[in-house]
Design an enzyme around this catalytic site. Structure first.
Site, PDB file in Angstrom:
ATOM      1  N   CYS A  70      16.585  -5.802   4.406  1.00 13.98           N
ATOM      2  CA  CYS A  70      17.666  -5.304   5.239  1.00 13.98           C
ATOM      3  C   CYS A  70      19.012  -5.720   4.660  1.00 13.98           C
ATOM      4  O   CYS A  70      19.095  -6.388   3.646  1.00 13.98           O
ATOM      5  CB  CYS A  70      17.531  -5.841   6.646  1.00 13.98           C
ATOM      6  SG  CYS A  70      17.710  -7.609   6.685  1.00 13.98           S
ATOM      7  N   CYS A  73      19.629  -9.358   3.909  1.00 12.64           N
ATOM      8  CA  CYS A  73      19.044  -9.888   2.680  1.00 12.64           C
ATOM      9  C   CYS A  73      20.026  -9.722   1.522  1.00 12.64           C
ATOM     10  O   CYS A  73      20.217 -10.633   0.726  1.00 12.64           O
ATOM     11  CB  CYS A  73      17.753  -9.158   2.330  1.00 12.64           C
ATOM     12  SG  CYS A  73      16.464  -9.328   3.552  1.00 12.64           S
ATOM     13  N   ASP A 479     -14.192  -7.482   1.273  1.00 13.58           N
ATOM     14  CA  ASP A 479     -14.488  -8.811   0.767  1.00 13.58           C
ATOM     15  C   ASP A 479     -14.246  -9.753   1.950  1.00 13.58           C
ATOM     16  O   ASP A 479     -13.593  -9.373   2.912  1.00 13.58           O
ATOM     17  CB  ASP A 479     -13.533  -9.123  -0.392  1.00 13.58           C
ATOM     18  CG  ASP A 479     -13.593 -10.578  -0.789  1.00 13.58           C
ATOM     19  OD1 ASP A 479     -14.711 -11.075  -0.961  1.00 13.58           O
ATOM     20  OD2 ASP A 479     -12.533 -11.198  -0.928  1.00 13.58           O
ATOM     21  N   ASP A 662      -9.556  -9.221  -2.350  1.00 15.37           N
ATOM     22  CA  ASP A 662      -8.425  -9.951  -2.917  1.00 15.37           C
ATOM     23  C   ASP A 662      -8.785 -10.827  -4.110  1.00 15.37           C
ATOM     24  O   ASP A 662      -7.924 -11.161  -4.897  1.00 15.37           O
ATOM     25  CB  ASP A 662      -7.772 -10.825  -1.847  1.00 15.37           C
ATOM     26  CG  ASP A 662      -8.550 -12.092  -1.623  1.00 15.37           C
ATOM     27  OD1 ASP A 662      -9.788 -11.995  -1.560  1.00 15.37           O
ATOM     28  OD2 ASP A 662      -7.946 -13.169  -1.534  1.00 15.37           O
ATOM     29  N   ASP A 666     -13.319  -9.649  -7.077  1.00 14.68           N
ATOM     30  CA  ASP A 666     -13.315  -8.303  -6.514  1.00 14.68           C
ATOM     31  C   ASP A 666     -12.679  -7.288  -7.451  1.00 14.68           C
ATOM     32  O   ASP A 666     -12.777  -6.085  -7.223  1.00 14.68           O
ATOM     33  CB  ASP A 666     -12.520  -8.278  -5.205  1.00 14.68           C
ATOM     34  CG  ASP A 666     -13.170  -9.122  -4.145  1.00 14.68           C
ATOM     35  OD1 ASP A 666     -14.386  -9.002  -3.986  1.00 14.68           O
ATOM     36  OD2 ASP A 666     -12.454  -9.902  -3.496  1.00 14.68           O
TER      37      ASP A 666
END
Lengths: 768, 60
Positions: A70, A73, A479, A662, A666
């Protein structure tokens, strides 16, 4: 061995969260969940190689910044940097999420700047603007310029054309009409030459490769319409259709621009994730000095320092120190394992307990990592075969259009016996009317809206065709560790401690980086501060300290001397608190599911999707997880290649599988699934393999991605339907010559507007 | 109708002016950060001016 690591930057990092200022911003942030789920990485890489020093001492540095959401930031980063001495400009680019800093002199260096930004709560990585940015930018700029020229020409030519049509009813003089035609030609011809280039180039490329793409009929229609009109103008004829060719270009360029923007964004997302994930390794030279090296420059024989909490960057042997190693990202195993001098460690695992020195060994072909990389590469070759819906349509569409136009031309000459001019006009009308604006404009518009909506929900679309593939999935493979669960243990029984014991336990645990200690600190909540002395930690065993004159121990069953209590099942981890003169208290920890896991799974069930759990973790842990979430199909202790095999089985059974995972283990499965999603906490190999990456603590983004992808696909199909209906009505009219090129252009434009409006409906159609 | 001789060039000139302005803006990089430009409006003072700190920013 006593370790009390105090890291000022880490503490500063933990301080301010992201973005916080306006109410609007806060609302936007809720979707991201807690920003703590995004790994906050210390900028260890020395950016001095990226600092550009000019002759007069001006320096500049380009950085990638994550977590920008935004206006606040932007302001926070820019004002934060300008407060440093010597900084002249600090400019955030919100679209590309990049930051450019320029400064004078040597009061600050690149590392300080990066630390400053990181301290504000934004992960950063340096990049070289030359290699990264130019390509997209040049293409985008060229398209915008072409769009402007085509727009200018279309507006002006249309103005003149309307005057000519009106003149047809009010008996405009021939000379005036001629003048108008000539002026139109003067505007339209240069515009066609300039703005048509993206299409001409692509058409020529396709023809050279002896293929047809959609740009071939587009180029033909535009060039032929302009050439015929020029011929008519020279002859002083009545009909010139410059307007048709420039409006056509204008509409097509809008679609092309949107498409290019979406692709560029997807690509830059991928680059960002890679750059932010790559850590530098700290190498210890023989003379005792330390230096930062990119991981790919590590060579066997080097000694690498691995600080607490850092990911180990290469395979090797521990040459000094002993610690606990968390290999949950590699194997899915939640329980950390202890390691001593001489023990082997693997790249990708995390050092959690004490600093280590590691002697790098050659990445052996038989390590898990090498195996994973091999599997990922194999899987990615298979995936390249996917052809996007729009391309599939274009492959059928382009030849049909050409044949139709040619038949019209031949038919008019031989069947109707007319001259070549009306025949050519009819053929051009066919080319224009069949122009794939609906496809060229509507598909990118849907994509742009869909990826914009997903971005707001914290999902980054990495591969341009990812959404299309996700929409077709009917089976989800999850997972466990880090995907369905948070990947970190949580305290299960805080009620076992009274408030004084909580304070004591927390005071001890705060001094350790062990995941259970951290979970304990987080689990007991706010407690009063207690004075502790002589805190010591023994890796793999526990902590001891003196609190108000009494010896206190926090750690394993053995460490605390507890023998009697019965052993719980091994899905839970335990920690004991033993105070001198009091009964020891057992604390249980377990890796708990993400908060909205069940809700998301039941929504998926309602969508008619099946799912299963494939985990590398031990059987008991997986069983418990599956049971609590109501998942019937699960497999535990899966090796990476077993996961891939299972995905292939499902594929053979006719399923299109969405892989959500993750871990490093995987990654091959992510690459071989029909589509894949991975959380932003995953290591780089997994993120590279995934199509989408989501942020935050909740699993909801996965559901959002599926819903929005399906909504987008529905709209794309609707638009195809609309386009086909429109063609079925308009093409016969054009073939028999009822539609002049001008009518064709108007019909084509209105159909484009219709499908684009329909595309924008996604915002309402796929409300999640 | 003679007025057209003047009016058409005038119309084209004005249109061309607009086109040139757009192309200039494009070249000078004003289209490089459309999202950022939309958000910067919300910042009361353009970042860099040190004096009046945004109230909301100082609150946190």
């Amino acid at each position: 061995m006593t370790t009390l690591v105090v890291d000022p930057i880490a503490d500063e990092l933990a301080g301010p969260g992201c973005c916080p200022t306006s109410g609007v911003a806060l609302a936007a942030h809720e979707d991201y969940g807690q920003s703590s789920a995004v790994p906050l990485m210390l900028p260890t890489a020395d950016p001095s190689a990226y600092v550009d020093v000019s002759e007069n001492g001006a320096r500049s540095l380009h950085l990638m910044v994550e977590n920008l959401h935004c206006a606040a930031c932007i302001q926070k980063i820019e004002t934060g940097l300008l407060a440093l001495p010597g900084i002249e400009t600090a400019r955030v680019n919100m679209s590309t999420r990049r930051l450019h800093v320029a400064w004078q002199g040597e009061q600050v260096d690149g590392l300080q700047i990066m630390r400053r930004v990181a301290a504000l709560g934004y992960p950063v990585a340096p990049f070289d603007p030359e290699t990264l940015k130019q390509l997209d930018d040049v293409e985008n700029r060229r398209l915008l310029a072409a769009l402007a020229v085509a727009g200018f020409a279309a507006a002006n030519v249309m103005l003149l054309s309307v005057a000519v049509w009106a003149g047809a009813f009010t008996h405009m003089g021939e000379a005036t009409r001629g003048l108008f035609h000539w002026v139109s030609a003067l505007i339209a011809l240069p515009a066609v030459v300039y703005a048509g280039q993206p299409f001409f180039r692509s058409a020529i490329r396709a023809l050279r490769a002896r293929q047809l793409n959609m740009d071939v009929p587009i180029s033909l229609a535009v060039v032929l319409a302009a050439a015929m009109s020029l011929y008519q103008t020279i002859q002083g004829g009545e009909h010139a259709y410059f307007d048709a060719s420039v409006t056509l270009l204008f509409f097509l360029l809008v679609g092309r621009y949107l498409d290019n923007r979406a692709r560029a964004r997807a690509r830059s997302t991928a680059e960002h994730l890679l750059a932010l994930n790559s850590q530098a390794a700290t190498v210890l030279d023989e003379d005792g000095s330390e230096r930062a090296l990119p991981i790919n420059q590590l060579r066997p024989g080097m000694t690498v320092l691995v600080a607490v909490g850092e990911r180990i960057s290469a395979d090797g042997c521990v040459s000094r120190g002993c610690s606990l190693i968390d290999s949950s990202l590699v194997t899915g195993e939640t329980m950390p394992t202890s390691i001593n001098e001489g023990g082997r460690v693997y790249a990708g695992t995390v050092n959690i307990d004490a600093p280590l020195q590691i002697r790098v060994e050659a990445a052996a072909e038989d390590t898990l990592l090498a195996e994973i990389v091999r599997l990922v590469e194999a899987a990615e070759q298979g995936r390249a075969k996917y052809v996007r819906l729009a391309e599939k349509a274009a492959r059928i569409y382009a030849p049909v259009v050409h044949i139709l136009a040619a038949l019209t031309f031949v038919g008019w000459i031989f069947v109707a016996g007319s001259g070549w001019e009306p025949a050519a006009m009819a053929a051009i009308a066919v080319l224009i009317i069949t122009c794939p604006c609906a496809l060229g404009l509507a598909v990118p518009a849907v994509q742009v809206v869909a990826s914009g909506m997903l971005l707001q929900k914290g999902v980054l679309v990495k591969s341009p065709d990812g959404l299309e593939r996700i929409a077709q999935c009917d089976y989800v493979v999850f997972d466990k560790t880090g995907t369905l669960t948070r990947g970190q243990p949580q305290l299960l029984n805080p009620e076992a401690l009274d408030s004084r014991q909580k304070a004591v336990a927390a005071a001890l645990a705060r001094n350790s980086r062990h995941p259970l200690s951290r979970a304990l600190v987080a689990g007991v909540g706010e407690v009063e501060a207690i004075d502790t002395r002589e805190i010591a930690e023994q890796a793999g065993r526990g902590l001891s300290a003196v609190v108000s004159g009494k010896q206190v121990k926090l750690g394993s069953r053995l460490w605390c001397g507890v023998m009697s209590a019965e052993v719980t099942d091994d899905a839970t981890l335990e920690l004991w608190l033993a105070e001198e003169g009091e009964a020891s208290v057992g604390l249980r920890f377990s890796d708990v599911s993400r908060p909205d896991c069940e809700a998301v799974l039941s929504s998926l069930r309602n969508l008619g999707m099946k799912f299963e759990l494939l985990s590398g973790d031990r059987e008991n842990a997986v069983k418990a997880s599956a049971k609590s979430l109501g998942i019937d199909d699960w497999q535990s202790e899966c090796m990476p290649d077993e996961k891939v095999r299972r995905l292939h089985e499902l594929e053979k059974a006719g399923h299109r599988v969405l892989m959500v995972g993750d871990g490093l283990n995987d990654a091959p499965a992510l690459a071989s699934g029909f589509a894949s999603i991975s959380p932003v906490s995953a290591p780089d190999i997994s993120q590279t393999a995934a199509d989408l990456v989501f942020q935050g603590d909740s699993l909801k983004p996965v559901l959002a991605a599926i819903l929005i992808a399906r909504g987008a696909n529905r709209l794309v199909k609707q638009n195809f339907g609309l386009a086909v209906t429109y063609n079925m009505i308009a093409v016969p009219l054009a073939v028999i010559g009822l539609a002049t090129p001008l009518v064709a252009a108007v019909a084509m434009s209105s159909s484009s507007v219709l499908v684009t409006l329909n595309a924008l409906r996604l915002r309402f159609a796929a409300r999640v | 109708m003679e007025v057209l001789i003047i009016l058409i060039p005038v119309a084209l000139f004005l249109g061309g002016l607009g086109l040139c302005a757009f192309l200039w803006a494009l070249r000078s990089g004003q289209f490089e950060d459309l999202d950022g430009a939309a958000m910067r409006i919300l910042n009361e003072d353009e970042a860099g001016a040190e004096a009046p700190v945004n109230e909301s920013t100082s609150a946190n």
